[in-house]
Each structure stands twice: as C-alpha cells, then as structure tokens.
Enzyme design. Structure first.
Site, PDB file in Angstrom:
ATOM      1  N   CYS A 128       7.545  -7.242   2.896  1.00  0.00           N
ATOM      2  CA  CYS A 128       6.781  -6.373   1.989  1.00  0.00           C
ATOM      3  C   CYS A 128       7.197  -4.909   2.073  1.00  0.00           C
ATOM      4  CB  CYS A 128       5.292  -6.506   2.275  1.00  0.00           C
ATOM      5  SG  CYS A 128       4.843  -6.261   4.013  1.00  0.00           S
ATOM      6  N   HIS A 240       0.288  -0.914   1.347  1.00  0.00           N
ATOM      7  CA  HIS A 240       1.069  -0.212   2.364  1.00  0.00           C
ATOM      8  C   HIS A 240       1.569   1.133   1.834  1.00  0.00           C
ATOM      9  CE1 HIS A 240       0.760  -3.738   4.660  1.00  0.00           C
ATOM     10  NE2 HIS A 240       1.994  -4.214   4.599  1.00  0.00           N
TER      11      HIS A 240
END
Length: 336
Positions: A128, A240
């Site tokens: 990710c 994130h």
C-alpha cells in the site's frame, strides 16, 4: 465475467465488494471464499445475497475469469495453483509473489501494460505505501528522472487489518476509562503513541515494509531509483500519509511539480498552505485518489523537492488498485 474474492470477510475483501459495486464492474457471477471462520457468512452484493465458501484444494475456480486474493501470503502460495490452473487470472494482494521475475507488479497509473505479460497468470498488487508513492512519483518522472527518494510514512491502523482498527478504538476507550490496555495486533499500545516498526526487521536495520518500498518501486517504475524509507504506525484509523523528499536529474520547479500533479492520473492537488489546505487522513478516508500537498523545494539540494501525500490504504492501497488492474485487462480484452 465470473469474479471470485478470496478473503471476502476481511477489510480488503469487504472493500473489494464495495469498489466492484460502486464502479459497476461488469460481472455475471460472483463467488466468495474464506477460511473456516468465515465460511457460511452471507454478504449482499447488488441486491443479491452471497454465501462465503470454504477455500479448499478443489476445482471451485473452474470458470472463474479473475480472482481477487486477499488472505495473506501463506494462503496465496498454498492455493495459487488451484486458483490459476483452469485459466483464472489471480490478482494477489499479498507479498507472496511481488518480487518474482515471472509475476508482474502493477499500479495501473504507472505500468498497466505489465499486466499483459503474466506467465503464471498471477498479477501482484504492490504494498500500500508503495502504491501511493509511485502514483505521485510518476508525475515527476515525466518531467525528469527521479534518482532517489527519502520517505517517512505515517501508516494508519487499517494497514494491519480490520481487527487492528477495532483494537485501536478499544485502546482509546480503555485509556480514557483507566483500564488495562489490550495489545494484540501491534508491538506496543498504539493509542496516543507512534510505533516506528512495521513488519519485521532485516539484517540491514530496515524493516521488511521499508525494503518493500525500495524493491517494489524499482520494479514498478522499471527504474534504478533508490528509496530509503522509515515506516511508522500512527494512531489514526484509516488512510496512510507520507512525507517524501525526491531528487531528480534536472531541477524541477514547484510550479512545474504542481502542474504535473494537477494533471496526473490518480492524483489530486491539495496545496494551498496559505488557506490551510493540505491532505489529511481524517478527511480523505474512503477516497480513491492520491492527494498531494505541501510541495516545496528542498533547502539542501537544488535538484530536490519535498511533498506530502495521503491515500486510503484499503482503497487505492489495496482493493481499488486490484479492481483497476481488472478493468484494464477487460479494456484490453474488448480491444479498447
């Protein structure tokens, strides 16, 4: 198309269902698979109820065109042959095959065509943190080759799965109620804390998560780029963030970078510091794009820039990227 999801009950599996529905992905049949703990669970997709089947070594994937697999590296390795032996394309969200030479590692905004060369019928979804970074880097790469990157990541609990998100919420309640704090999913209490440790440490002092950013970026971008990362778990639930410093072969101005980001596929420019406008995970969870702001020249090097980016780890960092790969394959199949 006949579509399967392995790991349907997990955070990414559930997001895959949502993304497929939201993007109106054309499918005629859906098959859901999971562990003994998940088998028998029922989920509604497009108004119809589906039951999770137990994942086994059998011929359950016969007739499946694409299987999205998000159940961990061990499961991916164990069942890859069962999934692919009838011609099913396996889009794998684990780390099992990412660095194998005969498995393409794909971020559609960067290297979509790599998905067409898949000798084992496996396509790997990158980590990710790598995904959101390379989407941003590709915009600058078009202006001047990116030679090196220093990046610090600020990774939400979502990166460790649905149970980790629940644990963080539980920890906050426990701290506020002066109760013993539950710690299962992280090395330490995450609530009111930062943990500079994601995945296991390697011999060079970097964690596997940090080394993924080095190795995966080079494979995706077909580049000699060097990436030095520090990955930190932070007490936010989802999406994130990354602070990125990059060095290019030729100087790139802030204005050029802003222009490149504003037109780059998969990027959204949020860079008005005078109006306190910049990307933040609290407000960008559930969004598809990589949001970029705080763009500025690095004061230590004329050929360097700094920027900040935020992206939803479960969407673009996992489920959405996988579905975009499938959409590209379908587009190529239809000759568009």
């Amino acid at each position: 198309m006949v579509i399967a999801i392995v790991g349907a009950s997990g955070a990414v599996g559930q997001e895959l269902l949502a993304v497929l529905e939201q993007r109106q992905f054309p499918l005629s049949e859906l098959r859901l698979f999971g562990s003994e703990r998940s088998a028998g669970k029922k989920y509604v997709f497009r108004g119809r109820e589906y039951t999770v089947q137990l994942l086994q070594h059998n011929d359950a994937f016969k007739g499946v065109d694409i299987a999205f697999v998000s159940a961990g590296a061990g499961v991916s390795r164990m069942y890859a042959e069962d999934i692919t032996r009838f011609g099913t394309i396996m889009i794998d969200n684990s780390s099992a095959f990412r660095m194998e030479d005969d498995v393409p590692l794909v971020v559609p905004e960067v290297n979509a065509a790599d998905a067409l060369n898949r000798p084992r019928n496996i396509i790997a979804n990158p980590n990710c943190t790598t995904i959101q970074m390379v989407v941003a880097l590709q915009a600058i790469e078009r202006l001047s080759h990116v030679r090196r990157v220093h990046v610090a990541t600020y990774q939400a609990a979502s990166g460790a799965g649905a149970q980790a998100m629940k644990e963080l919420e539980t920890q906050y309640r426990q701290v506020l109620n002066n109760e013993p704090v539950t710690v299962n999913k992280f090395a330490y209490q995450l609530a009111y804390n930062l943990i500079p440790h994601i995945d296991v440490f390697t011999d060079n002092g970097y964690t596997k998560e940090e080394m993924k950013m080095f190795n995966e970026t080079r494979k995706i971008m077909h580049s000699d780029i060097k990436v030095s990362a520090t990955c930190v778990r932070v007490p936010s639930l989802r999406a994130h963030s990354e602070a990125v410093w990059l060095e290019t072969e030729q100087p790139v101005s802030v204005a050029q970078a802003r222009e490149a980001f504003s037109h780059a596929e998969g990027c959204v420019l949020m860079d008005e510091p005078e109006n306190k406008i910049y990307p933040m995970p609290l407000f960008l969870s559930g969004k598809d794009e990589v949001f970029i702001g705080r763009i500025r020249k690095d004061l230590t090097d004329e050929n360097s820039l700094s920027f900040w980016c935020v992206s939803d780890q479960i969407r673009k960092g996992a489920a959405l990227n996988a579905v975009q790969i499938a959409e590209y394959l379908l587009k190529c199949k239809n000759g568009k």
